[in-house]
Design a protein around this motif. Structure first.
Motif, PDB file in Angstrom:
ATOM      1  N   HIS A  51       0.853  -1.192   0.000  1.00 36.35           N
ATOM      2  CA  HIS A  51       0.000   0.000   0.000  1.00 36.35           C
ATOM      3  C   HIS A  51       0.893   1.247   0.000  1.00 36.35           C
ATOM      4  O   HIS A  51       0.650   2.211  -0.731  1.00 36.35           O
ATOM      5  CB  HIS A  51      -0.909  -0.051   1.229  1.00 36.35           C
ATOM      6  CG  HIS A  51      -1.597   1.223   1.541  1.00 36.35           C
ATOM      7  ND1 HIS A  51      -2.223   1.990   0.581  1.00 36.35           N
ATOM      8  CD2 HIS A  51      -1.769   1.887   2.733  1.00 36.35           C
ATOM      9  CE1 HIS A  51      -2.755   3.066   1.164  1.00 36.35           C
ATOM     10  NE2 HIS A  51      -2.486   3.027   2.455  1.00 36.35           N
ATOM     11  N   ALA A  52       1.937   1.194   0.848  1.00 34.63           N
ATOM     12  CA  ALA A  52       2.956   2.250   0.878  1.00 34.63           C
ATOM     13  C   ALA A  52       2.352   3.631   1.109  1.00 34.63           C
ATOM     14  O   ALA A  52       2.742   4.606   0.450  1.00 34.63           O
ATOM     15  CB  ALA A  52       3.779   2.233  -0.417  1.00 34.63           C
ATOM     16  N   ALA A  53       1.392   3.691   2.040  1.00 34.38           N
ATOM     17  CA  ALA A  53       0.851   4.996   2.451  1.00 34.38           C
ATOM     18  C   ALA A  53       0.349   5.811   1.261  1.00 34.38           C
ATOM     19  O   ALA A  53       0.496   7.031   1.244  1.00 34.38           O
ATOM     20  CB  ALA A  53       1.904   5.783   3.245  1.00 34.38           C
ATOM     21  N   PHE A  54      -0.200   5.148   0.253  1.00 36.46           N
ATOM     22  CA  PHE A  54      -0.660   5.783  -0.989  1.00 36.46           C
ATOM     23  C   PHE A  54       0.509   6.321  -1.828  1.00 36.46           C
ATOM     24  O   PHE A  54       0.301   7.155  -2.700  1.00 36.46           O
ATOM     25  CB  PHE A  54      -1.668   6.917  -0.717  1.00 36.46           C
ATOM     26  CG  PHE A  54      -2.974   6.443  -0.123  1.00 36.46           C
ATOM     27  CD1 PHE A  54      -3.969   5.929  -0.934  1.00 36.46           C
ATOM     28  CD2 PHE A  54      -3.190   6.504   1.246  1.00 36.46           C
ATOM     29  CE1 PHE A  54      -5.177   5.494  -0.394  1.00 36.46           C
ATOM     30  CE2 PHE A  54      -4.386   6.064   1.803  1.00 36.46           C
ATOM     31  CZ  PHE A  54      -5.376   5.567   0.981  1.00 36.46           C
ATOM     32  N   GLY A  55       1.738   5.904  -1.501  1.00 40.96           N
ATOM     33  CA  GLY A  55       2.812   6.210  -2.467  1.00 40.96           C
ATOM     34  C   GLY A  55       4.133   6.788  -2.016  1.00 40.96           C
ATOM     35  O   GLY A  55       5.108   6.663  -2.752  1.00 40.96           O
ATOM     36  N   PRO A  56       4.237   7.457  -0.874  1.00 41.27           N
ATOM     37  CA  PRO A  56       5.531   8.122  -0.611  1.00 41.27           C
ATOM     38  C   PRO A  56       6.770   7.216  -0.462  1.00 41.27           C
ATOM     39  O   PRO A  56       7.799   7.512  -1.085  1.00 41.27           O
ATOM     40  CB  PRO A  56       5.268   8.931   0.667  1.00 41.27           C
ATOM     41  CG  PRO A  56       3.789   9.167   0.626  1.00 41.27           C
ATOM     42  CD  PRO A  56       3.194   7.927   0.027  1.00 41.27           C
ATOM     43  N   PRO A  57       6.756   6.156   0.345  1.00 40.25           N
ATOM     44  CA  PRO A  57       8.055   5.514   0.669  1.00 40.25           C
ATOM     45  C   PRO A  57       8.605   4.636  -0.452  1.00 40.25           C
ATOM     46  O   PRO A  57       8.651   3.415  -0.353  1.00 40.25           O
ATOM     47  CB  PRO A  57       7.740   4.694   1.928  1.00 40.25           C
ATOM     48  CG  PRO A  57       6.292   4.419   1.854  1.00 40.25           C
ATOM     49  CD  PRO A  57       5.642   5.500   1.053  1.00 40.25           C
TER      50      PRO A  57
END
Ligand code: PLP
Length: 427
Positions: A51-57
Motif C-alpha cells: 500500500h505504501a501509504a498511498f505512495g511516498p516511501p
C-alpha cells in the motif's frame, strides 16, 4: 486498558486521521512499527506493505539515510519562518534540474496545496474561470477538484462531488472530461476555449489503479492549451520521481506549463512542490508585489527538506528505479499467470513500481472501462491477502507499490499468496 483503536474512536472521528485509512475487515489496526517493506501492528501482526501509504516511501519505510538526514536537520535549524535555508535552495535547484517544465519552484507541505496554488495562479494569469479535469483523477481535497474520482456508473458524465459542503458554483466552474479522449478535449476547447484557465491531469491516473495515457491525448492537451492560452498542469504527485526522476513529462516528452509534485520526493515526510514556467511562478506573492497570494507556515520545513534531499540523492545514486521496475514487472507478469492458471478473468497492469490487478478483461483506457472491474472480487481478494500477511489496500481500484526495500522473496510470497487468495475470493 481500552484498546488504542477504541480510544481513538472516542476522540478522532472514525478513529483515523484521513479518509480511507479505516479498513473494513481489518478492525483495530494500530500501527506500531514500520521498516523497509513491512509494518507491524499492536496485535503483533506483520504485513509486507504494498500500500505504501498511498505512495511516498519509494525507498521503503524509515530508510536509514533519510532518517539520518532528518535527525541531523533536527540538530541544526528548525523553523524560523523568515528568509531561506541552504537546503531549500539546494532542493529547488535539484527539482529545476530534474523536472523538464520546472524553471522556478515553490515548496508546500502537501500535494493538495500544490494543486490548489497551481489552479489559483492559472486563473490569476489568464483571468479566466474554468478548470478542466478528467474522470478518475484525484488532485487533493480542495473544492475545485473534489469531484469525479471513483464515480458510480450512473454518475459518470455528471458532476459527482466527493464531498458535501462545496458550493455548486465552484463545482460548475470545473469541466469533467473522459481521460484519453482527445476528441472530447477538442470539443471542450471549441466550445469554452476562451474561458479555460487550466487543464489539470494525472498524466497516469493512478487514483483509479492505472490508466496509461495515449501519446496523442497528451499531445492534444498540449496543443489545445497552447492555442487557447490555457495553462497545462501535470499533477505528478504520484508519477513524479517514482516513474522517472523527471516525471511523466520526461517519459512522454510533453512539457506542461506547471507541475505539481509530492509523495515520493521525501519518502514519507510531508512535502509538496509546485514548479513551472518562470513567468507564471513569478506571479506568486513570495515575490514582493506578486498578485497571487502564496503562503504556508511549514513550507520548506528544514527536516522535511533534508528528507527530500536525502531521498533524491539516493534515487540518483543507487539503482532504485532499476530494482523497483524489475520487481514490479516480475509481479505483474507473475500475477497475470496466477489468475490465468485459475481461469479468473483479470487484467494486470501498472507501470514501473506500480501494479494493479483488475478483475475484468481489457482494455483499460478510460474510467468507463474500469466499471467492468468486479469490485467484490477485487476487495475480497485483497482481504484474503491480509491473511497471508500481504497488505494491498482492500478498497476498489486502489493501486499497489513496490519499494527499494522489497525483495524477490517478497515477490515470491506475494505470488503464492495471490493464488490462494484469488481462488478463495472467487468462492
Ligand atoms: N495529486 C495526486 C495525484 C494525488 O494522488 C494526491 C494524493 O493522493 C494529491 C494530489 C494530494 O496530495 P496530498 O494528499 O499530499 O494533499
Amino acid at each position: 486498558m481500552k484498546h488504542l483503536a477504541e480510544r481513538a474512536r472516542q476522540v478522532i472521528p472514525g478513529g483515523v486521521n484521513s479518509g480511507q485509512r479505516s479498513i473494513p475487515g481489518l478492525t483495530d489496526l494500530v500501527i506500531t512499527h514500520a521498516a523497509g517493506a513491512r509494518f507491524r501492528d499492536s496485535q503483533g501482526r506483520e504485513f509486507v506493505d504494498y500500500h505504501a501509504a498511498f505512495g511516498p516511501p519509494l525507498l521503503g519505510h524509515n530508510d536509514p539515510d533519510v532518517s539520518a538526514a532528518v535527525a541531523e536537520a533536527g540538530r541544526t535549524v528548525d523553523l524560523c519562518g523568515v528568509g531561506v535555508t541552504a537546503g531549500e535552495v539546494e532542493l529547488a535547484e535539484t527539482l529545476a534540474e530534474l523536472v523538464p517544465s520546472v524553471e522556478k519552484v515553490l515548496l508546500t507541505s502537501t500535494g493538495s496545496e500544490a494543486t490548489f496554488h497551481a489552479l489559483r495562479v492559472a486563473r490569476a494569469a489568464t483571468g479566466r474561470r474554468l478548470v478542466v479535469k478528467f474522470q478518475g483523477c484525484y488532485h487533493g481535497w480542495h473544492d475545485a477538484v473534489s469531484l469525479n474520482v471513483i464515480s458510480a456508473p450512473e454518475k459518470v458524465g455528471t458532476h459527482d462531488p466527493i464531498s458535501t459542503g462545496i458550493l455548486p458554483e465552484v463545482l460548475q466552474a470545473t469541466l469533467v472530461l473522459p481521460f484519453n479522449d482527445a476528441e472530447a478535449v477538442r470539443r471542450a476547447f471549441a466550445e469554452h476555449g476562451d474561458d479555460i484557465a487550466a487543464v489539470i491531469l494525472e498524466p497516469v491516473p493512478h487514483n483509479v489503479g492505472c490508466l496509461l495515457p495515449e501519446q496523442e491525448f497528451l499531445e492534444t492537451l498540449r496543443a489545445e492549451c497552447t492555442r487557447a492560452g490555457s495553462v497545462l498542469i501535470f499533477d505528478e504527485v504520484i508519477t513524479g520521481f517514482r516513474h522517472h526522476l523527471g516525471g511523466w513529462q520526461a517519459i512522454s516528452g510533453i512539457t506542461p506549463d506547471l507541475t505539481t509534485m509530492g509523495k515520493a520526493i521525501a519518502n514519507g515526510y510531508p512535502v509538496g512542490a509546485l514548479g513551472g514556467r518562470a513567468d507564471l511562478m513569478e506571479l506568486f506573492s513570495s515575490r514582493p508585489g506578486g498578485p497571487a497570494f502564496f503562503a504556508g507556515t511549514y513550507n520548506g520545513q528544514p527536516a522535511v527538506v533534508a528528507a527530500a534531499l536525502a531521498t533524491l540523492r539516493k534515487l540518483r545514486e543507487e539503482p532504485v528505479h532499476e530494482h523497483v521496475f524489475r520487481l514490479g514487472e516480475r509481479i505483474r507478469t507473475g500475477l497475470a499467470e496466477v489468475f490465468a492458471s485459475l481461469d479468473i478473468p483479470a487484467l494486470v497492469t501498472g507501470y514501473g513500481s506500480v501494479f494493479v490487478g483488475y478483475f475484468m478483461t481489457g482494455p483499460a483506457r478510460t474510467y468507463d472501462d474500469l466499471l467492468r472491474n468486479d469490485a467484490n472480487m477485487f476487495i475480497g481478494y485483497r482481504r484474503r491477502l491480509l491473511e497471508h500477511g500481504v497488505f494491498e489496500l482492500p478498497l476498489n481500484l486502489k493501486r499497489s507499490h513496490v519499494s527499494y526495500a522489497h525483495t524477490d522473496a517478497d515477490a515470491d510470497h506475494l505470488l503464492e499468496a495471490a493464488a490462494s487468495a484469488a481462488s478463495l475470493a472467487r468462492g
